[in-house]
Write a protein that holds these residues in place. Structure first.
Motif, PDB file in Angstrom:
ATOM      1  N   ASN A 148       0.908  -1.268   0.024  1.00 57.48           N
ATOM      2  CA  ASN A 148      -0.016   0.102   0.022  1.00 57.48           C
ATOM      3  C   ASN A 148       0.757   1.445   0.029  1.00 57.48           C
ATOM      4  OD1 ASN A 148      -3.034  -0.359   0.053  1.00 57.48           O
ATOM      5  ND2 ASN A 148      -2.018  -2.079   1.392  1.00 57.48           N
ATOM      6  N   ASN A 158       0.508   3.824  -2.996  1.00 63.87           N
ATOM      7  CA  ASN A 158      -0.131   5.050  -2.558  1.00 63.87           C
ATOM      8  C   ASN A 158       1.116   6.335  -3.042  1.00 63.87           C
ATOM      9  OD1 ASN A 158      -2.402   3.714  -1.954  1.00 63.87           O
ATOM     10  ND2 ASN A 158      -2.138   4.306   0.468  1.00 63.87           N
ATOM     11  N   LYS A 188      -9.097  -0.424  -2.645  1.00 64.57           N
ATOM     12  CA  LYS A 188      -7.962   0.232  -3.382  1.00 64.57           C
ATOM     13  C   LYS A 188      -7.824   1.689  -3.210  1.00 64.57           C
ATOM     14  CE  LYS A 188      -5.967  -3.747  -5.850  1.00 64.57           C
ATOM     15  NZ  LYS A 188      -6.387  -4.734  -6.992  1.00 64.57           N
ATOM     16  N   LYS A 226      -6.672   5.140   0.566  1.00 68.29           N
ATOM     17  CA  LYS A 226      -5.383   5.485   0.810  1.00 68.29           C
ATOM     18  C   LYS A 226      -4.809   5.825   2.204  1.00 68.29           C
ATOM     19  CE  LYS A 226      -5.042   6.823  -3.980  1.00 68.29           C
ATOM     20  NZ  LYS A 226      -5.445   5.687  -4.211  1.00 68.29           N
ATOM     21  N   LYS A 263      -1.426   6.679   4.764  1.00 69.99           N
ATOM     22  CA  LYS A 263       0.025   6.885   4.771  1.00 69.99           C
ATOM     23  C   LYS A 263       0.687   6.101   5.853  1.00 69.99           C
ATOM     24  CE  LYS A 263      -1.051  11.511   2.609  1.00 69.99           C
ATOM     25  NZ  LYS A 263      -2.263  11.731   3.513  1.00 69.99           N
TER      26      LYS A 263
END
Ligand code: GLU
Length: 545
Positions: free
Chosen positions: A60, A64, A343, A346, A348
């Motif tokens: 991810n 991302n 998907k 998102k 972080k």
């Protein structure tokens, strides 16, 4: 000067220099914010959910940030044949659609410019750097033998060691060229150890991208960086590979936090720039008594990633559940965006949970039910067949032998229904869930007190049975017989005066349901009757409880 001579004695065959290696691994051209990360499993033949958790986080982060994800197989510890163990890694990653930009194929071809992506094929590189450290006096050969169990040798070692819990200098750290030469001439093998520059009272600070700033005791042990068989332990391989391969964030389990000071010292000794770490929490489970414990290979079958495939969970169920564990914001996002693909969510690095996630099968099943219920009958059938082809070949033959019947079964209570049932959470359970389609019931959920009435009703229903053309027609037929036998058609009337009736229409339907499916609860009977066909329904109605 001595150091150079010692290094040459230890590594006469290593001709490459560290600069030759750097030329082969040029710096990656990255745009701002692009993350290069990796998944670095050891081929143990088992993919633990905690390992996969890291793979999924790395995946991810790279995705991302429009970055790069590579797969590195860390097989330097493995003494046995590892092809099958590698296969497990590739299978799991494939099952969950975790795609890599760079990796080595199972048959040994490197995809990407920073390979080989398998550590056992990088031995020469490790030696180049070990040689360099010896040349610089930052590492030294150690000729001590494995001494476990040999009291006299252990005692000698203890005397020579400067040892006080905090630090551990090795007796070989100051061998002269002559001494090293003698050992080598005797044909002795050696390991290479880092000569720690710490004294044991230093502390070190480092930043973890999830946990923030951490502080720990600095390393003060002359730890092994190259074993006598020429393979590197984790720390050395990590420092070299992640540097050469251009990793910007190392995602790994928090069990590595305690050895991070040693890794930082190694980076420094090698002249490498420090790397960013993202140590993610281990996954826990709750005991019956409510205490948490690490999810374990020994006690929890669901710690094995293959468990989910063997039990026919859609991959999205597992991935969404992991997202739930990684980031508490996901649940809310899913609620507000029920139709979106996961998907599109998102996250972080700093959104990753700092709280130890707890694995809860009930929660997973809940998520999975919501995912499966979105499949059309046809999709559900196809997924069921795919599952059966891999895990239950006898079932797959049955499912394919009467495609239409089983598609209709899957359509029941879903296609066109305003409120489809949310009972199914994996494909494996479907055989039991629909067992009445495959077999005549073996047991009947009928109350003792009801048996006589049920026998009377079913007998009459069978005599009058004709295949219904619609749900209404089916219900009307039941009503006619029920009324004739003294059942209340109007529930209000029944409630006012229950003793006037044998039961209400719901009871009459329950008798048919139990006769046909064995159960008091099932999807719409009209559908089941159509799926089973007239002969089978008649034969099931021919029963005495
Ligand atoms: N091979 C190590 C493991 O499986 C990798 C740790 C890391 O990602 O650096 O634990």
């Amino acid at each position: 000067m001595e150091y150079k001579k010692i290094a040459q004695l230890l590594f006469p065959d290593i001709k490459l220099s560290e600069n030759d290696i750097y030329k082969k691994y040029p710096k990656r051209n990255l745009e701002d914010g692009q993350i290069v990360t990796r998944f670095a499993p050891s081929p143990t033949g088992f993919m633990h959910i905690g390992n996969f958790f890291q793979a999924f986080i790395s995946y991810n982060l790279a995705k991302n940030s429009n970055g790069i994800l590579f797969l590195r197989i860390e097989d330097t510890d493995e003494k046995r044949e590892i092809k099958a163990a590698k296969q497990v890694i590739y299978d799991v990653l494939n099952n969950f659609d975790i795609k890599f930009d760079e990796y080595q194929t199972l048959d040994g071809k490197d995809v990407g410019n920073y390979g080989p992506y398998v550590q056992s094929q990088r031995k020469e590189i490790y030696k180049v750097f070990a040689k360099k450290l010896v040349e610089e006096g930052k590492a030294f050969p150690c000729f001590c033998k494995k001494t476990e169990g040999k009291e006299d040798v252990l005692k000698l070692r203890e005397e020579k060691f400067i040892y006080d819990d905090e630090k551990e200098y090795d007796p070989c750290r100051d061998l002269t060229y002559e001494e090293v030469k003698n050992h080598i001439d005797n044909g002795e093998t050696f390991a290479i150890r880092l000569k720690t520059k710490n004294k044991g009272d230093e502390r070190i600070k480092f930043k973890d991208l999830i946990k923030g700033e951490l502080e720990a005791k600095a390393n003060a042990k002359d730890f092994v960086i190259l074993k006598s068989d020429g393979t590197p332990p984790y720390a050395f391989a990590h420092a070299i590979d992640d540097t050469l391969m251009g990793t910007t964030i190392v995602v790994r389990g928090e069990e590595y936090i305690s050895s991070t000071p040693a890794h930082i010292e190694l980076f420094e000794a090698l002249g490498f720039r420090p790397i960013s770490y993202c140590h993610n929490p281990l996954i826990y489970k709750l005991n019956e008594n409510g205490n948490r414990r690490k999810i374990s290979k020994r006690y929890d079958p669901e710690s094995n990633m293959l468990y989910f495939n063997e039990n026919g969970y859609p991959k999205e169920s597992i991935l969404e559940y992991l997202l739930n564990m990684i980031n508490s914001g996901f649940e809310l996002w899913r609620k507000n965006n029920p139709e979106k693909d996961w998907k599109e969510f998102k996250f972080k690095v700093n959104d990753i949970t700092t709280v130890a996630p707890i694995f809860d099968l009930v929660k997973l099943n809940d998520i999975s039910k919501n995912i499966i219920v979105k499949q059309s009958g046809e999709q559900l059938y196809n997924n069921w067949v795919n599952f059966a082809e891999k895990h239950d070949s006898a079932l797959s033959i049955i499912l394919k032998s009467d495609k239409e019947k089983f598609i209709n079964l899957c359509k029941m209570d879903r296609d066109g229904q305003i409120k489809p049932r949310k009972d199914i959470y994996n494909y494996k359970m479907m055989k039991d869930y629909f067992d009445y389609i495959f077999y005549k019931p073996l047991n009947y959920e009928i109350d003792e007190d009801d048996k006589e009435k049920a026998n009377e009703f079913i007998k009459s229903y069978l005599i009058n049975f004709k295949m219904p053309k619609s749900n209404e027609e089916w219900f009307n037929d039941v009503k006619v017989i029920a009324e004739r036998l003294g059942y209340a058609i109007d529930n209000k009337l029944f409630k006012l005066n229950p003793l006037n009736y044998k039961g209400n229409i719901a009871k009459a339907c329950e008798f048919i349901r139990v006769a046909i499916t064995g159960r008091k609860n099932s999807p719409t009977l009209y559908n089941i009757i159509n799926i089973l066909g007239e002969d089978e329904v008649r034969s099931r109605l021919n029963i005495k409880f």
